[in-house]
Design a protein around this motif. Sequence first.
Motif, mmCIF file in Angstrom:
data_model
loop_
_atom_site.group_PDB
_atom_site.id
_atom_site.type_symbol
_atom_site.label_atom_id
_atom_site.label_comp_id
_atom_site.label_asym_id
_atom_site.label_seq_id
_atom_site.Cartn_x
_atom_site.Cartn_y
_atom_site.Cartn_z
ATOM 1 N N LYS A 178 -0.295 5.085 8.613
ATOM 2 C CA LYS A 178 -1.715 5.434 8.502
ATOM 3 C C LYS A 178 -1.918 6.948 8.346
ATOM 4 C CE LYS A 178 -3.264 1.287 10.781
ATOM 5 N NZ LYS A 178 -4.363 0.664 11.504
ATOM 6 N N TRP A 179 -3.172 7.339 8.211
ATOM 7 C CA TRP A 179 -3.507 8.728 7.869
ATOM 8 C C TRP A 179 -4.535 9.296 8.842
ATOM 9 C CZ3 TRP A 179 -1.555 11.622 3.755
ATOM 10 C CH2 TRP A 179 -0.691 10.928 2.897
ATOM 11 N N ASN A 180 -4.706 10.607 8.764
ATOM 12 C CA ASN A 180 -5.749 11.308 9.531
ATOM 13 C C ASN A 180 -5.693 10.944 11.012
ATOM 14 O OD1 ASN A 180 -6.739 12.540 7.165
ATOM 15 N ND2 ASN A 180 -7.844 10.654 6.672
ATOM 16 N N VAL A 227 3.858 -2.220 -6.205
ATOM 17 C CA VAL A 227 4.857 -1.377 -6.888
ATOM 18 C C VAL A 227 4.998 -0.002 -6.234
ATOM 19 C CG1 VAL A 227 4.571 -2.498 -9.138
ATOM 20 C CG2 VAL A 227 3.147 -0.509 -8.574
ATOM 21 N N THR A 228 4.276 0.233 -5.151
ATOM 22 C CA THR A 228 4.281 1.569 -4.540
ATOM 23 C C THR A 228 5.106 1.542 -3.259
ATOM 24 O OG1 THR A 228 2.116 2.009 -5.475
ATOM 25 C CG2 THR A 228 2.811 3.425 -3.674
ATOM 26 N N ARG A 229 6.107 2.410 -3.251
ATOM 27 C CA ARG A 229 7.098 2.343 -2.177
ATOM 28 C C ARG A 229 6.874 3.487 -1.180
ATOM 29 N NH1 ARG A 229 11.550 -0.782 -1.774
ATOM 30 N NH2 ARG A 229 11.050 -1.867 -3.697
ATOM 31 N N VAL A 230 6.236 3.192 -0.068
ATOM 32 C CA VAL A 230 6.054 4.148 1.032
ATOM 33 C C VAL A 230 5.387 3.398 2.197
ATOM 34 C CG1 VAL A 230 3.755 5.119 0.466
ATOM 35 C CG2 VAL A 230 5.514 6.608 1.459
ATOM 36 N N ASP A 231 5.236 4.063 3.361
ATOM 37 C CA ASP A 231 4.899 3.301 4.572
ATOM 38 C C ASP A 231 3.464 3.468 5.102
ATOM 39 O OD1 ASP A 231 4.959 5.856 5.607
ATOM 40 O OD2 ASP A 231 6.743 5.574 6.812
ATOM 41 N N CYS A 232 2.497 3.719 4.221
ATOM 42 C CA CYS A 232 1.103 3.926 4.678
ATOM 43 C C CYS A 232 0.566 2.829 5.614
ATOM 44 C CB CYS A 232 0.152 4.058 3.491
ATOM 45 S SG CYS A 232 0.548 5.411 2.407
ATOM 46 N N PRO A 233 0.840 1.533 5.371
ATOM 47 C CA PRO A 233 0.233 0.515 6.247
ATOM 48 C C PRO A 233 0.642 0.646 7.713
ATOM 49 C CG PRO A 233 1.141 -0.516 4.279
ATOM 50 C CD PRO A 233 1.609 0.916 4.275
ATOM 51 N N PRO A 239 -8.381 -0.262 -2.982
ATOM 52 C CA PRO A 239 -7.007 -0.603 -3.352
ATOM 53 C C PRO A 239 -6.100 0.617 -3.234
ATOM 54 C CG PRO A 239 -8.560 -1.118 -5.136
ATOM 55 C CD PRO A 239 -9.310 -0.338 -4.120
ATOM 56 N N CYS A 240 -4.813 0.363 -2.991
ATOM 57 C CA CYS A 240 -3.826 1.431 -3.120
ATOM 58 C C CYS A 240 -3.806 1.825 -4.598
ATOM 59 C CB CYS A 240 -2.447 0.922 -2.680
ATOM 60 S SG CYS A 240 -1.102 2.028 -3.136
ATOM 61 N N ILE A 241 -3.910 3.124 -4.887
ATOM 62 C CA ILE A 241 -3.895 3.561 -6.294
ATOM 63 C C ILE A 241 -2.521 4.109 -6.699
ATOM 64 C CG2 ILE A 241 -6.387 3.972 -6.416
ATOM 65 C CD1 ILE A 241 -5.800 7.002 -6.089
ATOM 66 N N GLY A 242 -1.537 3.871 -5.844
ATOM 67 C CA GLY A 242 -0.163 4.251 -6.207
ATOM 68 C C GLY A 242 0.084 5.739 -6.196
ATOM 69 N N CYS A 243 -0.571 6.447 -5.264
ATOM 70 C CA CYS A 243 -0.488 7.916 -5.313
ATOM 71 C C CYS A 243 0.899 8.445 -4.980
ATOM 72 C CB CYS A 243 -1.549 8.550 -4.420
ATOM 73 S SG CYS A 243 -1.105 8.635 -2.674
ATOM 74 N N ALA A 244 1.760 7.608 -4.401
ATOM 75 C CA ALA A 244 3.106 8.077 -4.057
ATOM 76 C C ALA A 244 4.140 7.617 -5.077
ATOM 77 C CB ALA A 244 3.501 7.568 -2.670
ATOM 78 N N SER A 259 -6.678 5.320 9.848
ATOM 79 C CA SER A 259 -6.839 4.268 8.859
ATOM 80 C C SER A 259 -5.930 4.541 7.667
ATOM 81 C CB SER A 259 -8.310 4.235 8.418
ATOM 82 O OG SER A 259 -8.542 3.139 7.575
ATOM 83 N N TRP A 260 -6.043 3.705 6.658
ATOM 84 C CA TRP A 260 -5.323 3.917 5.387
ATOM 85 C C TRP A 260 -6.124 3.219 4.300
ATOM 86 C CZ3 TRP A 260 -2.283 0.195 2.579
ATOM 87 C CH2 TRP A 260 -2.296 -1.097 3.128
ATOM 88 N N PRO A 261 -5.843 3.468 3.007
ATOM 89 C CA PRO A 261 -6.747 2.998 1.954
ATOM 90 C C PRO A 261 -7.160 1.533 2.042
ATOM 91 C CG PRO A 261 -5.229 4.564 1.013
ATOM 92 C CD PRO A 261 -4.794 4.369 2.440
ATOM 93 N N VAL A 262 -6.224 0.595 2.129
ATOM 94 C CA VAL A 262 -6.612 -0.826 2.122
ATOM 95 C C VAL A 262 -7.467 -1.157 3.344
ATOM 96 C CG1 VAL A 262 -5.719 -3.189 2.287
ATOM 97 C CG2 VAL A 262 -4.694 -1.568 0.663
ATOM 98 N N THR A 306 7.681 -1.389 0.137
ATOM 99 C CA THR A 306 6.439 -1.217 -0.623
ATOM 100 C C THR A 306 5.241 -1.328 0.324
ATOM 101 O OG1 THR A 306 6.166 -3.572 -1.092
ATOM 102 C CG2 THR A 306 7.447 -2.276 -2.688
ATOM 103 N N ILE A 307 4.120 -0.815 -0.137
ATOM 104 C CA ILE A 307 2.849 -0.973 0.593
ATOM 105 C C ILE A 307 2.603 -2.470 0.844
ATOM 106 C CG2 ILE A 307 0.336 -0.741 0.326
ATOM 107 C CD1 ILE A 307 1.664 1.966 0.697
ATOM 108 N N HIS A 308 2.882 -3.264 -0.169
ATOM 109 C CA HIS A 308 2.669 -4.712 -0.146
ATOM 110 C C HIS A 308 3.457 -5.390 0.985
ATOM 111 C CE1 HIS A 308 1.409 -8.314 -2.322
ATOM 112 N NE2 HIS A 308 2.640 -8.715 -2.505
HETATM 113 FE FE1 F3S Z 1 -0.727 5.196 0.461
HETATM 114 FE FE2 F3S Z 1 -1.450 6.561 -1.666
HETATM 115 FE FE3 F3S Z 1 -1.399 3.925 -1.756
HETATM 116 S S1 F3S Z 1 -2.043 6.985 0.421
HETATM 117 S S2 F3S Z 1 -1.865 3.278 0.312
HETATM 118 S S3 F3S Z 1 0.359 5.286 -1.494
HETATM 119 S S4 F3S Z 1 -2.946 5.268 -2.669
#
Ligand code: F3S
Length: 290
Positions: free
Chosen positions: A256-258, A247-253, A270-275, A262-265, A212-214
């Motif tokens: 990162k992006w771009n 509750v959002t399962r992916v590796d953004c932290p 807040p992470c809005i759970g887009c994945a 960086s990444w949302p947090v 999770t992001i968490h």
């Molecule tokens: Fe990643 Fe989307 Fe959350 S970009 S941090 S899953 S809002």
Amino acid sequence: MPECVINKRAKLIAQEMVSKAREEITFDNKKKLNLIWVEANGCSGNIISFLNADSPSATYFLTEVVNLKYTNSLMLAQGEKAILELNEAMKEEYALIIDGAIATKDNGVYTFTGNLDGRLINNMEEVRMTADKAKYILAVGNCASFGGISAASPNPSGSISAQEFLKDKKVINLPGCPCHPDWLMGTVANLILFGEPELDNYNRPLLFYSNTIHDFCERRSFFNNGIFAKSVGEQGCMFKIGCRGPVTRVDCPVRKWNERVSWPVEDNTPCIGCAQLGFPDLMEPFVAMD
Ligand code: F3S
Ligand code: SF4
């Protein structure tokens, strides 16, 4: 394994897999994978995200690792000529990328994707036709994976996910709004090198969707110590103002992006759970402040 090592591995997975695939292709041990990229009911954000790839670049990926045979947004051919090229591409082995949900209301009249011999082709027909002959099917982005924004209430176009539409097929889901280029390129490289990757119960590759992001959030120590932000921009964990990281399962932290800026947090939102399954309806309100 120490956290810093896990983070480094996660960042490198996609890049290493693509390099390895390219090496195997160079030595004739593997073949470039033909791709057909069909855009159904979406915003084209996933192809824009893919063009933003940096490890490696989209250009490198398209020239060294895959043959992108058909794509509404990037190909030169238009109209009937494009559909004729699609028909040619379907004569060879390929992986199908579905981008966007499938608009099914009124037999698909809300999303036309091509025309041939004066007849309009809608997204239901194009996805069914290309899926029937595909070796692999990838749903790229949250709309194709789970319905996403295209299927958000009240869903006037009757949009559904690729897997709901293709009940008789196996669809590998790469959710995200948009899908990170690494999640796509890494999964395609995995298909070339080893075939289908290990998937979770939502058919997401564990390579990218196992934590999770968490789990790796840089504000996790605030959460553990009960230090919570009361508004966006404050220091502290954003759980109490709506963060969906737990509750959002992916590796953004760690990814990162771009170009890994960086990444949302990290950018104080807040992470809005887009994945996650249920985005956006089940993730709202995105920010909850008194
Ligand atoms: Fe990643 Fe989307 Fe959350 S970009 S941090 S899953 S809002
Ligand atoms: Fe978890 Fe979100 Fe808090 Fe980070 S900001 S620790 S992801 S609840």
